[in-house]
Design an enzyme around this catalytic site. Structure first.
Site, PDB file in Angstrom:
ATOM      1  N   THR A  32      11.050  25.178  17.807  1.00 37.58           N
ATOM      2  CA  THR A  32       9.777  25.380  17.111  1.00 37.58           C
ATOM      3  C   THR A  32       9.817  26.676  16.308  1.00 37.58           C
ATOM      4  O   THR A  32      10.438  27.654  16.739  1.00 37.58           O
ATOM      5  CB  THR A  32       8.641  25.450  18.159  1.00 37.58           C
ATOM      6  N   ALA A  87      14.497  32.298  17.755  1.00 40.10           N
ATOM      7  CA  ALA A  87      14.121  33.278  18.777  1.00 40.10           C
ATOM      8  C   ALA A  87      13.382  34.425  18.100  1.00 40.10           C
ATOM      9  O   ALA A  87      13.500  34.637  16.888  1.00 40.10           O
ATOM     10  CB  ALA A  87      15.361  33.808  19.493  1.00 40.10           C
ATOM     11  N   ASP A  88      12.627  35.154  18.910  1.00 43.90           N
ATOM     12  CA  ASP A  88      11.953  36.349  18.406  1.00 43.90           C
ATOM     13  C   ASP A  88      12.832  37.581  18.570  1.00 43.90           C
ATOM     14  O   ASP A  88      12.750  38.515  17.776  1.00 43.90           O
ATOM     15  CB  ASP A  88      10.620  36.528  19.135  1.00 43.90           C
ATOM     16  N   GLY A 100       6.863  33.327  20.226  1.00 40.68           N
ATOM     17  CA  GLY A 100       6.008  33.820  19.139  1.00 40.68           C
ATOM     18  C   GLY A 100       5.142  32.702  18.569  1.00 40.68           C
ATOM     19  O   GLY A 100       4.028  32.949  18.099  1.00 40.68           O
ATOM     20  N   GLY A 101       5.646  31.489  18.656  1.00 44.09           N
ATOM     21  CA  GLY A 101       4.882  30.324  18.186  1.00 44.09           C
ATOM     22  C   GLY A 101       4.152  29.608  19.311  1.00 44.09           C
ATOM     23  O   GLY A 101       3.664  28.486  19.126  1.00 44.09           O
ATOM     24  N   GLU A 107       9.815  24.881  25.244  1.00 38.55           N
ATOM     25  CA  GLU A 107      11.147  25.335  24.806  1.00 38.55           C
ATOM     26  C   GLU A 107      12.039  25.596  26.017  1.00 38.55           C
ATOM     27  O   GLU A 107      13.224  25.240  26.025  1.00 38.55           O
ATOM     28  CB  GLU A 107      11.016  26.608  23.961  1.00 38.55           C
TER      29      GLU A 107
HETATM   30  C1  5RP Z   1       8.272  29.603  19.048  1.00 38.04           C
HETATM   31  C2  5RP Z   1       9.519  30.407  19.139  1.00 38.04           C
HETATM   32  C3  5RP Z   1      10.290  30.617  17.892  1.00 38.04           C
HETATM   33  O1  5RP Z   1      11.612  30.215  18.089  1.00 38.04           O
HETATM   34  C4  5RP Z   1      10.267  32.083  17.545  1.00 38.04           C
HETATM   35  O2  5RP Z   1       8.927  32.499  17.460  1.00 38.04           O
HETATM   36  C5  5RP Z   1      10.984  32.348  16.214  1.00 38.04           C
HETATM   37  O3  5RP Z   1      10.224  31.852  15.165  1.00 38.04           O
HETATM   38  P1  5RP Z   1      10.693  31.945  13.660  1.00 38.04           P
HETATM   39  O4  5RP Z   1      11.896  31.065  13.519  1.00 38.04           O
HETATM   40  O5  5RP Z   1       9.501  31.446  12.886  1.00 38.04           O
HETATM   41  O6  5RP Z   1      11.010  33.391  13.348  1.00 38.04           O
HETATM   42  O7  5RP Z   1       9.924  30.878  20.174  1.00 38.04           O
HETATM   43  O8  5RP Z   1       7.575  29.586  20.264  1.00 38.04           O
END
Ligand code: 5RP
Length: 222
Positions: A32, A87-88, A100-101, A107
């Site tokens: 995601t 990943a964040d 973050g999402g 996940e």
């Molecule tokens: C969602 C997540 C995403 O993998 C993480 O937030 C990274 O997002 P992005 O690819 O938009 O930087 O863990 O829950």
């Protein structure tokens, strides 16, 4: 290259990496976020070369279906050959902060079921010590204040992510100001607080391989 172009580059690299694994029985786990969205769009070019996917969020499931890619309930498949997600933050051991999402719980479930976890990230996500990015914790709504008080005892500053409900009907606390020297221990400690569904530390089940987008190209870290 800007950050978006780096995300596109690693998403493209992930599709190339998994292509030899694809056959009529292959189930692909799909993450995601914005990097995972690029992966979904490029994966669509391989539609028909594999069985289908399991998605880590309703949003990703909708995007996959919009491309005509089959999405299965996790309970309907025997296993997942490979899981691709963003990943964040990642450290050199490929232990991650995710969520973050707000999709961290699904996940983590998809990662747990997958033979191989491929993390795709631009270089801004690379850190020596996890914790600059606030650590998401998914919490049963009625336990929110109790869990927040327990997190303070562990040394963190929890902030309620207002106006966000997870796909599982829960809330998110983002834990600020933690330098995470011992990711495994903290992952366990947070999960042991009653009312916590899960937390965004992927230390017990880190990524197996990282495709990191840098100005010098996509680097592979194992
Ligand atoms: C969602 C997540 C995403 O993998 C993480 O937030 C990274 O997002 P992005 O690819 O938009 O930087 O863990 O829950």
């Amino acid at each position: 290259m800007n950050q978006d172009q780096l995300k596109q580059a690693v998403a493209r690299a992930a599709v190339e990496y998994i292509t030899p694994m694809l056959d009529s029985d292959t189930i692909v786990g799909v993450g995601t976020g914005s990097t995972a969205n690029y992966f979904i769009d490029y994966l669509a070019e391989k539609k028909g070369l594999f069985d289908g996917t399991v998605a880590s969020s309703e949003a990703s499931a909708e995007r996959l279906q919009s491309h005509g890619i089959p999405v299965y309930d996790l309970n309907a498949v025997d296993g997942i050959r490979v899981y691709v997600d963003g990943a964040d933050e990642t450290n050199p051991l490929l232990q991650l902060i995710k969520g973050g999402g707000a999709a961290l719980t699904r996940e983590k479930i998809v990662a747990a079921c997958s033979e191989e976890f491929v993390c795709i990230a631009d270089e801004s996500k690379w850190v020596e010590v996890l914790g600059n990015f606030p650590l998401p914790v998914e919490v049963i709504p009625m336990a929110r204040s109790y869990v927040a008080r327990e997190i303070v005892k562990l040394g963190g500053d929890p902030v309620y992510r207002e106006d966000v409900t997870t796909d599982n009907g829960n809330v998110i606390l983002d834990v600020h100001n933690m330098q995470i020297a011992k990711p495994l221990a903290l992952e366990d400690a947070l999960n042991n607080i009653t009312g916590v569904v899960t937390n965004g530390l992927f230390a017990a089940r880190p990524a197996d391989i990282l495709l990191l987008g840098t100005a010098d190209g996509v680097k592979t870290v194992k």
